[in-house]
Write an enzyme that holds these catalytic residues in place. Structure first.
Site, short mmCIF file in Angstrom:
data_model
loop_
_atom_site.label_atom_id
_atom_site.label_comp_id
_atom_site.label_asym_id
_atom_site.label_seq_id
_atom_site.Cartn_x
_atom_site.Cartn_y
_atom_site.Cartn_z
N ASP A 69 -50.73 -26.27 52.72
CA ASP A 69 -49.53 -27.12 52.69
C ASP A 69 -48.62 -27.05 53.93
OD1 ASP A 69 -50.55 -26.72 50.14
OD2 ASP A 69 -48.69 -25.98 49.30
N GLU A 98 -47.00 -29.07 41.53
CA GLU A 98 -46.75 -28.21 42.69
C GLU A 98 -45.94 -29.00 43.73
OE1 GLU A 98 -50.59 -25.32 42.95
OE2 GLU A 98 -50.94 -27.28 43.84
C1 FRU Z 1 -50.35 -26.17 46.84
C2 FRU Z 1 -50.15 -24.69 46.60
C3 FRU Z 1 -48.69 -24.38 46.33
C4 FRU Z 1 -48.59 -22.94 46.73
C5 FRU Z 1 -49.52 -22.88 47.91
C6 FRU Z 1 -50.23 -21.57 48.07
O1 FRU Z 1 -51.45 -26.48 47.61
O2 FRU Z 1 -50.98 -24.27 45.54
O3 FRU Z 1 -48.30 -24.64 45.00
O4 FRU Z 1 -47.29 -22.56 47.04
O5 FRU Z 1 -50.47 -23.91 47.74
O6 FRU Z 1 -50.89 -21.51 49.28
#
Ligand code: FRU
Length: 534
Positions: free
Chosen positions: A59, A241
């Site tokens: 992300d 998320e």
């Molecule tokens: C989304 C996610 C988020 C988390 C991160 C962990 O892709 O699962 O919810 O903070 O990636 O790397």
């Protein structure tokens, strides 16, 4: 023959080299004696989409703008090309397209990994972390404790902050972390902060399994829970998320509406990870859907920011000056279904193109439209423009010098669309092709990457073509396409439907062909720009 060459290509890939041109590979087109070997960098490292220099990325995080620099942080594991203990990598840009990677901003520690989150410039020094009259930058992120996770505890995720007194270059974690304890929810993460200027408060949204939770603060350290949203609304095929929440001015009407962006994984319109959004009003405590939007949502089930498979966890930049006024968005250009298997070995994953979001009113509803940031125009080099081309025979284009169509922007307007199909194919001499377009009868856009080259690294990658609804019934269709070495981003109908997908051809695509079955169909105008990056 094909298999032998495929195997050879795989072996070469593993050692950072791939076989890109081998005339007999598809067995159909005769032979060429070329045996050009391009490095993985040359074949797959995007020209203008951000990738980490090395290793794993997911992300985008903590994006803010300050003093001429766009900052982009990202979920990063610097020791492997698969996901692991999360850090925040860091890059900066002055034009949103050329990025410079900087030292890692935040490292995991004994409290846990540094999961996704956001950052704001605290102009009024509400946090008190400022020094010498300069505003501090505050990052808020999820602390994910791997031991608790492994012990099946519920309170795995809490929220922490870090501050920077040098415009985001170095960071200090706050001694008083966590600033929000876990309330007994296993998935409790990805805080995104916005300044609510109407009420002079900081508002934060985070994702809690099947809902968004809103909080408020005066100083970015003490947070008070406000309300929940979404448990029975929108797409719930997986865990919620990476939310984002901000006010926007509606184009043409000038009203203010609040937008909630909410990623969900899995449960996307074409499988796996995807990002939906909601439009409504916020009274400082509660987010309520706009009634027109809600009525349309009941029909559509979800509003997706992008229908392609590769745009996830996207959020917007904070701190864009009012004089600019844009809402700038970037997403992770991959999908949890196969992100850890894509065939690159030095780095894994790229970000989407930064995009400008617009909020438009259509009938009784509101919707987001996206377009590439205008900065992309500054990189246009050669252009080929044509107009009024009848499509009774296919329109075929290759660049004058047979250059690759892999750093290219194509805008076209089709007229005379009836009930037939309008199909664009990009292909190369290796026999790889990417096909996309519109099936008007079904009122459906599609993209088919099943023949794009390397697809077998995951059965999910090219399982089937992706589709998206066409909402407009117009006989005119505008299409804006942005191509880099391993990605296509397609903006249809003025950006109201977007499809982003990645692919890994054995050689760059070099030919563009457009066929239409409607007898009246014409290309009203087409502009093909080769983009040039240093
Ligand atoms: C989304 C996610 C988020 C988390 C991160 C962990 O892709 O699962 O919810 O903070 O990636 O790397």
């Amino acid at each position: 023959m094909k298999n032998t060459l495929k195997t050879k290509a795989t072996i070469l890939t593993a050692s950072l080299f791939v076989l890109v041109a081998c005339g007999q590979k598809n067995g159909k087109k005769g032979t060429t004696s070329q045996n050009t070997v391009l490095s993985e960098e040359a074949l797959y490292r995007p020209y203008f989409h951000f990738t980490p220099e090395e290793k794993w990325m997911n992300d985008p995080n903590g994006m803010f703008y300050y003093n001429g620099y766009y900052h982009l942080f990202f979920q990063h594991y610097p020791d492997s090309t698969v996901w692991g203990p999360m850090h925040w990598g860091h890059a900066v840009s002055t034009d949103l397209l050329n990025w410079k990677e900087l030292p890692i901003a935040l490292y995991p520690d004994e409290s846990g990994y540094i999961f996704s989150g956001s950052a704001v410039v605290d102009h009024e020094n509400t946090s008190g972390f400022g020094e010498n009259g300069a505003p501090p930058v505050i990052a808020m992120y999820t602390i994910h404790n791997p031991e608790k996770r492994d012990n099946d505890q519920v309170d795995v995720e809490t929220q922490g902050i870090a501050y920077s007194t040098d415009e985001g270059m170095t960071w200090t974690k706050y001694q008083g972390n966590p600033v929000i304890e876990n309330p007994g929810i296993r998935d409790f993460r990805d805080p995104k902060i916005v300044r609510d200027t109407t009420r002079n408060q900081w508002v934060m949204v985070l994702a809690a399994q099947d809902r968004a939770k809103f909080y408020r603060s005066d100083n970015l350290k003490d947070w008070e829970f406000l309300s929940d949203f979404g448990v029975e609304t929108g797409a719930h095929g997986g865990v919620w998320e990476c939310p984002d929440f901000f006010p926007m001015t509606v184009e043409d009407t000038g009203e203010t509406k609040w937008v909630l962006i909410q990623s969900v994984n899995p449960g996307g319109p074409n499988g796996g990870s995807a990002t939906q959004y909601f439009i409504g009003d916020f009274d400082g405590t509660t987010f309520i859907l706009d009634p027109g939007f809600e009525a349309e949502l009941n029909k559509r089930k979800a509003f997706w920011i992008d229908y392609g498979k590769d745009n996830y966890a996207g959020v917007t930049w904070s701190g864009i000056p009012d004089s600019d006024g844009r809402k700038l968005f970037i997403g992770w250009m991959s999908n949890w279904e196969y992100a850890q298997q894509v065939p690159t070995t030095a780095w894994r994953s790229a970000m989407t193109l930064p995009r400008e979001l617009r909020l438009v009113k259509t009938g009784n509803t509101y919707q987001l439209a996206s377009q590439p940031v205008r900065e992309l125009k500054d990189f246009r080099a050669r252009a080929s423009k044509k107009h009024d081309i009848a499509l009774n025979t296919p329109f075929v284009y290759h660049t004058e010098s047979n250059a690759a169509l892999n750093s290219t922007e194509i805008s076209l307007t089709l007229e005379g669309i009836g009930n037939g199909t309008s199909v664009i194919q990009l292909y190369n001499k290796e026999g790889d092709s990417l096909t996309f377009g519109l099936n008007s009868q079904k009122k459906e856009f599609f993209i088919d990457r099943t023949k794009t080259g390397k697809t077998g690294f995951s059965e999910k990658f090219a399982e089937k073509k992706s589709v998206a609804p066409r909402f407009s019934s117009s006989a005119t269709l505008d299409i804006h396409i942005v191509l880099d070495k391993t990605s296509i981003e397609i903006f249809y109908d003025n950006g109201s439907v977007v499809m982003t997908e990645i692919f890994f051809p054995e050689a760059p695509f070099d030919t563009f062909r457009l066929t239409a079955t409607d007898s009246e169909a014409v290309i009203k105008e087409i502009a093909i720009h080769q983009l040039k990056f240093d």
